[in-house]
Write an enzyme that holds these catalytic residues in place. Structure first.
Site, short mmCIF file in Angstrom:
data_model
loop_
_atom_site.label_atom_id
_atom_site.label_comp_id
_atom_site.label_asym_id
_atom_site.label_seq_id
_atom_site.Cartn_x
_atom_site.Cartn_y
_atom_site.Cartn_z
N HIS A 74 -9.57 1.32 4.91
CA HIS A 74 -8.28 1.46 5.59
C HIS A 74 -8.45 2.42 6.78
O HIS A 74 -9.23 3.38 6.69
CB HIS A 74 -7.23 2.00 4.62
CG HIS A 74 -5.85 1.97 5.20
ND1 HIS A 74 -5.41 2.94 6.06
CD2 HIS A 74 -4.84 1.08 5.08
CE1 HIS A 74 -4.17 2.64 6.45
NE2 HIS A 74 -3.81 1.52 5.87
N GLY A 83 2.42 2.09 10.81
CA GLY A 83 3.41 3.16 10.67
C GLY A 83 4.11 3.52 11.97
O GLY A 83 4.77 4.55 12.05
N GLU A 113 -6.82 4.81 7.85
CA GLU A 113 -6.60 6.23 7.55
C GLU A 113 -7.83 6.85 6.89
O GLU A 113 -8.15 8.01 7.11
CB GLU A 113 -5.34 6.39 6.67
CG GLU A 113 -4.08 6.14 7.50
CD GLU A 113 -2.90 5.57 6.75
OE1 GLU A 113 -2.86 5.63 5.52
OE2 GLU A 113 -1.99 5.02 7.43
N GLU A 128 -5.55 -5.02 10.48
CA GLU A 128 -4.51 -4.03 10.72
C GLU A 128 -4.80 -3.31 12.03
O GLU A 128 -5.59 -2.35 12.05
CB GLU A 128 -4.48 -3.01 9.59
CG GLU A 128 -4.14 -3.59 8.24
CD GLU A 128 -3.51 -2.54 7.34
OE1 GLU A 128 -2.37 -2.76 6.92
OE2 GLU A 128 -4.14 -1.52 7.09
N GLY A 161 2.80 -1.08 4.31
CA GLY A 161 2.86 0.33 3.95
C GLY A 161 4.30 0.76 3.73
O GLY A 161 4.90 0.51 2.68
N GLY A 162 4.88 1.37 4.74
CA GLY A 162 6.22 1.97 4.64
C GLY A 162 7.27 1.08 3.99
O GLY A 162 8.01 1.52 3.10
N ASN A 177 0.86 -1.19 0.00
CA ASN A 177 0.00 0.00 0.00
C ASN A 177 0.90 1.24 0.00
O ASN A 177 1.51 1.56 1.01
CB ASN A 177 -0.90 -0.04 1.24
CG ASN A 177 -1.71 1.23 1.42
OD1 ASN A 177 -1.84 2.03 0.51
ND2 ASN A 177 -2.26 1.41 2.62
N TRP A 178 0.96 1.89 -1.15
CA TRP A 178 1.88 3.04 -1.28
C TRP A 178 1.34 4.29 -0.59
O TRP A 178 2.06 5.27 -0.44
CB TRP A 178 2.12 3.36 -2.76
CG TRP A 178 2.86 2.29 -3.51
CD1 TRP A 178 3.28 1.06 -3.02
CD2 TRP A 178 3.27 2.33 -4.88
NE1 TRP A 178 3.92 0.36 -4.01
CE2 TRP A 178 3.92 1.11 -5.17
CE3 TRP A 178 3.15 3.28 -5.90
CZ2 TRP A 178 4.46 0.82 -6.42
CZ3 TRP A 178 3.67 3.00 -7.15
CH2 TRP A 178 4.32 1.78 -7.41
N LYS A 179 0.09 4.30 -0.23
CA LYS A 179 -0.54 5.49 0.35
C LYS A 179 -0.28 6.69 -0.59
O LYS A 179 -0.24 6.50 -1.80
CB LYS A 179 -0.05 5.72 1.78
CG LYS A 179 -0.16 4.44 2.62
CD LYS A 179 0.04 4.64 4.08
CE LYS A 179 -0.10 3.29 4.79
NZ LYS A 179 -0.06 3.40 6.24
N SER A 201 3.35 -2.33 10.33
CA SER A 201 4.80 -2.39 10.55
C SER A 201 5.44 -3.72 10.13
O SER A 201 6.40 -4.17 10.76
CB SER A 201 5.13 -2.04 12.01
OG SER A 201 4.74 -0.70 12.29
P1 PGA Z 1 2.78 0.18 7.69
O1 PGA Z 1 1.32 0.43 7.05
O2 PGA Z 1 3.30 -1.10 7.07
O3 PGA Z 1 3.59 1.38 7.29
O4 PGA Z 1 2.60 0.04 9.16
C1 PGA Z 1 0.42 -0.61 6.85
C2 PGA Z 1 -0.85 -0.09 6.23
O5 PGA Z 1 -1.29 1.02 6.60
O6 PGA Z 1 -1.46 -0.74 5.36
#
Ligand code: PGA
Length: 261
Positions: free
Chosen positions: A103, A181, A105, A175, A242-243, A13-15, A221
């Site tokens: 998600h 993150g 966010e 999640e 994500g990251g 997930n590149w956000k 993470s």
């Molecule tokens: P993260 O994000 O791996 O940076 O914790 C995961 C996500 O939000 O899908």
């Protein structure tokens, strides 16, 4: 080891990161490194921003890559006066496979509710996209001891009035919000316990057969250094990353999770 009946999926997930030129560079790097054995073992999925999708499609088609791609969100509506939104049919036209829905966010910053998540799941299905539904508890909810109850109620609400023949195909990503993150990762046992609880919930709502088909991912993470112990859990069928997925070398190591320490 992950259940052999379900193909694992590693979803990046590149956000709101990487423009379309950076996306092309990233894909070229992945294409150079990934071999057939990687694709055979693990489905590789990326979730770029909307503005990258056309470029992603072009590179994947031109080089016959087995990487699949998804959108980070989808409108609940078919078309019309919804400024800024992207419909399922627009995504399908770009041969998008997955729609990430709910998600944390989006729930936190865009006020998405269980009802809007459910409407988006239905919009994805209507347009022949595979919903990847994100669920999970905040730190407050975890500390109050309500993580399982909360997460399962999100699962139930997301699937309201969704017919069973679609449910086996979809993906649920657990999640925990406190792990996204933050560098805080759930223990492999916690990831397993929640994944098993989600699978049991799907069995109760639909059938054991449907529950055995649903792929359940862990997200929060995930890195090359912790992916293997998470993937070794029997009810965890992949990860939403994500990251760590922004670095193609790190994402590649995650895709090759059995080789990690
Ligand atoms: P993260 O994000 O791996 O940076 O914790 C995961 C996500 O939000 O899908």
């Amino acid at each position: 080891m992950t259940n052999e009946k379900r193909q694992p999926v590693m979803a990046g997930n590149w956000k709101m990161n990487m423009n379309h030129l950076e996306a092309i560079g990233y894909l070229n790097k992945m294409a150079f490194s990934l071999i057939d054995a990687d694709y055979a073992r693990t489905e590789v999925a990326i979730f770029p921003p909307f503005t990258d999708i056309r470029s992603v499609q072009t590179v994947i088609d031109a080089d016959h890559l087995s990487i699949v791609y998804g959108a980070q969100d989808i409108s609940a509506h078919d078309s019309g006066a919804y400024t800024g939104e992207i419909s399922g049919s627009m995504l399908k036209k770009l041969r998008v496979k997955y729609a990430l829905i709910g998600h944390s966010e989006r729930r936190a910053y865009h006020h998405e509710t269980d009802e809007s998540v459910n409407a988006k799941v239905k919009a994805a299905i209507k347009n022949d996209l595979v919903p990847m539904i994100a669920v999970g508890e905040t730190l407050d909810i975890k500390q109050a001891g309500n993580a399982v109850e909360h997460t399962l109620s999100q699962v139930q609400a997301a699937l309201k009035d969704v017919r069973s023949n679609y449910v086996g195909e979809l993906v649920i990503a657990y999640e925990p919000v406190w792990a996204i993150g933050t560098g805080e990762v759930a223990t492999p046992q916690d990831a397993q316990d929640m994944s098993m609880a989600i699978r049991q919930k799907v069995a109760k709502l639909y059938s054991q057969d449907v529950a055995e088909k649903v792929r359940i991912l862990y997200g929060g993470s995930v890195k090359a250094g912790n992916v293997k112990s998470i993937m070794e859990q029997p009810d965890v069928d992949g990860a939403l990353i994500g990251g760590a997925a922004l670095d193609p070398d790190e994402f590649l190591r995650i895709i090759r999770w059995p080789d990690q320490p």
